[in-house]
Design a protein around this motif. Sequence first.
Motif, short mmCIF file in Angstrom:
data_model
loop_
_atom_site.label_atom_id
_atom_site.label_comp_id
_atom_site.label_asym_id
_atom_site.label_seq_id
_atom_site.Cartn_x
_atom_site.Cartn_y
_atom_site.Cartn_z
N ASP A 144 -5.34 -6.68 4.09
CA ASP A 144 -5.10 -6.48 5.51
C ASP A 144 -3.76 -5.79 5.69
OD1 ASP A 144 -7.46 -7.68 6.62
OD2 ASP A 144 -6.65 -9.62 5.99
N LEU A 145 -3.78 -4.63 6.34
CA LEU A 145 -2.59 -3.83 6.58
C LEU A 145 -2.18 -3.96 8.04
CD1 LEU A 145 -4.07 -2.54 4.06
CD2 LEU A 145 -2.87 -0.48 4.64
N PRO A 146 -0.91 -3.69 8.36
CA PRO A 146 -0.47 -3.75 9.76
C PRO A 146 -1.21 -2.72 10.62
CG PRO A 146 1.40 -3.36 8.27
CD PRO A 146 0.16 -3.32 7.45
N GLU A 147 -1.35 -3.04 11.90
CA GLU A 147 -2.05 -2.13 12.81
C GLU A 147 -1.28 -0.85 13.05
OE1 GLU A 147 -3.59 -3.75 16.42
OE2 GLU A 147 -4.20 -5.61 15.44
N HIS A 148 0.03 -0.89 12.91
CA HIS A 148 0.85 0.30 13.12
C HIS A 148 1.47 0.67 11.78
CE1 HIS A 148 0.31 -0.19 17.38
NE2 HIS A 148 0.70 -1.45 17.27
N SER A 149 0.82 1.59 11.08
CA SER A 149 1.34 2.02 9.78
C SER A 149 1.02 3.50 9.61
CB SER A 149 0.72 1.21 8.65
OG SER A 149 -0.62 1.58 8.43
N ALA A 193 0.87 -1.17 0.00
CA ALA A 193 0.00 0.00 0.00
C ALA A 193 0.90 1.22 0.00
CB ALA A 193 -0.90 -0.01 1.23
N GLU A 194 0.70 2.11 -0.97
CA GLU A 194 1.50 3.33 -1.08
C GLU A 194 0.61 4.52 -0.77
OE1 GLU A 194 3.09 3.27 -5.02
OE2 GLU A 194 4.51 1.66 -4.56
N THR A 195 1.01 5.31 0.21
CA THR A 195 0.20 6.45 0.62
C THR A 195 1.02 7.73 0.55
OG1 THR A 195 -1.21 7.33 2.37
CG2 THR A 195 0.73 6.14 3.08
N SER A 196 0.34 8.83 0.26
CA SER A 196 0.98 10.15 0.24
C SER A 196 0.66 10.84 1.54
CB SER A 196 0.47 10.97 -0.93
OG SER A 196 0.82 10.38 -2.14
N LEU A 197 1.69 11.21 2.27
CA LEU A 197 1.50 11.90 3.55
C LEU A 197 1.43 13.41 3.34
CD1 LEU A 197 4.09 9.79 5.55
CD2 LEU A 197 1.62 9.48 5.44
N SER A 198 2.15 13.90 2.33
CA SER A 198 2.14 15.31 1.96
C SER A 198 2.66 15.39 0.53
CB SER A 198 3.01 16.13 2.91
OG SER A 198 4.37 15.81 2.72
N ASP A 199 2.86 16.61 0.04
CA ASP A 199 3.38 16.77 -1.31
C ASP A 199 4.79 16.22 -1.46
OD1 ASP A 199 1.06 17.94 -2.16
OD2 ASP A 199 1.77 19.99 -1.85
N VAL A 224 3.66 0.43 2.70
CA VAL A 224 3.35 -0.52 3.77
C VAL A 224 3.07 -1.88 3.14
CG1 VAL A 224 1.73 -1.05 5.61
CG2 VAL A 224 2.35 1.32 5.16
N PRO A 225 3.72 -2.95 3.63
CA PRO A 225 3.39 -4.29 3.11
C PRO A 225 2.02 -4.72 3.61
CG PRO A 225 4.96 -4.45 4.90
CD PRO A 225 4.77 -2.98 4.63
N ALA A 226 1.34 -5.55 2.83
CA ALA A 226 0.01 -6.01 3.20
C ALA A 226 -0.20 -7.42 2.67
CB ALA A 226 -1.05 -5.07 2.64
N THR A 227 -1.21 -8.08 3.17
CA THR A 227 -1.64 -9.37 2.63
C THR A 227 -3.02 -9.18 2.02
OG1 THR A 227 -2.60 -10.01 4.75
CG2 THR A 227 -0.32 -10.68 4.34
N TYR A 228 -3.38 -10.08 1.11
CA TYR A 228 -4.68 -9.91 0.44
C TYR A 228 -5.31 -11.24 0.11
CZ TYR A 228 -2.48 -11.06 -4.05
OH TYR A 228 -1.83 -11.68 -5.07
N PRO A 257 -4.39 9.91 0.39
CA PRO A 257 -4.55 9.15 -0.85
C PRO A 257 -3.81 7.82 -0.76
CG PRO A 257 -3.81 11.39 -1.30
CD PRO A 257 -3.73 11.19 0.17
N LEU A 258 -4.35 6.80 -1.42
CA LEU A 258 -3.77 5.46 -1.34
C LEU A 258 -3.88 4.77 -2.68
CD1 LEU A 258 -2.68 3.14 0.58
CD2 LEU A 258 -5.06 2.40 0.69
N ARG A 259 -2.83 4.04 -3.04
CA ARG A 259 -2.88 3.14 -4.18
C ARG A 259 -2.30 1.81 -3.75
NH1 ARG A 259 1.24 4.54 -8.89
NH2 ARG A 259 2.93 3.29 -8.13
N LEU A 260 -2.80 0.73 -4.34
CA LEU A 260 -2.34 -0.60 -4.02
C LEU A 260 -1.55 -1.15 -5.19
CD1 LEU A 260 -5.62 -2.04 -2.45
CD2 LEU A 260 -3.62 -1.15 -1.25
N VAL A 261 -0.42 -1.78 -4.89
CA VAL A 261 0.43 -2.38 -5.92
C VAL A 261 0.49 -3.88 -5.62
CG1 VAL A 261 2.67 -2.40 -7.03
CG2 VAL A 261 1.76 -0.26 -6.12
#
Length: 166
Positions: free
Chosen positions: A134-139, A94-100, A106-110, A146-150
């Motif tokens: 499913d993403l980790p509880e601490h991420s 999971a790739e997220t943008s925190l700011s510009d 974040v690694p995840a399972t699916y 914004p979020l994109r999944l790879v």
Amino acid sequence: MALNSATYSTRSISIVMLAAFAGLGLWLFAPWPGHGAGSGSGGNANAALPPSLRVDGQVQVESRDGVVTRIVVPLAVRGSESVTIGADDGGLRAETSLSDSASATVPATYDVAWLDGNGDRNLDPGEHAVLTADLPEHSSVHPGNPLRLVLHAAGAPALVIEDVLP
């Protein structure tokens, strides 16, 4: 020995320099096949994009303490070709943008559930599936970012699902 000022006028040198810059500019930016802008790694700028996945409905998000822990994404194919979606053998990030200027991965399972289709592991145009990640509880994935999944399937190119959390 003095130079003849008529032989080396600034006007003629300026014209030659402008012509050289114009030629260089055309060579760098002209969209000629295989040259200049748009050529990339030798590909055709007008070639069709490879098939990919798109969000096909309302995304469900579960979070705990302001951190996303589960995402349920309805999927369909973007394009006119099938996309192979295998079991979780290659991983998901999971790739997220925190700011510009800052982002996080974040690694995840699916798991993939097929809503309709012909029973194979290919998502064909017109078929629908649901991906549960499913993403980790601490991420650093928060519902407001914004979020994109790879999706990485073994032996296949990565599949990107854009704008999961716009």
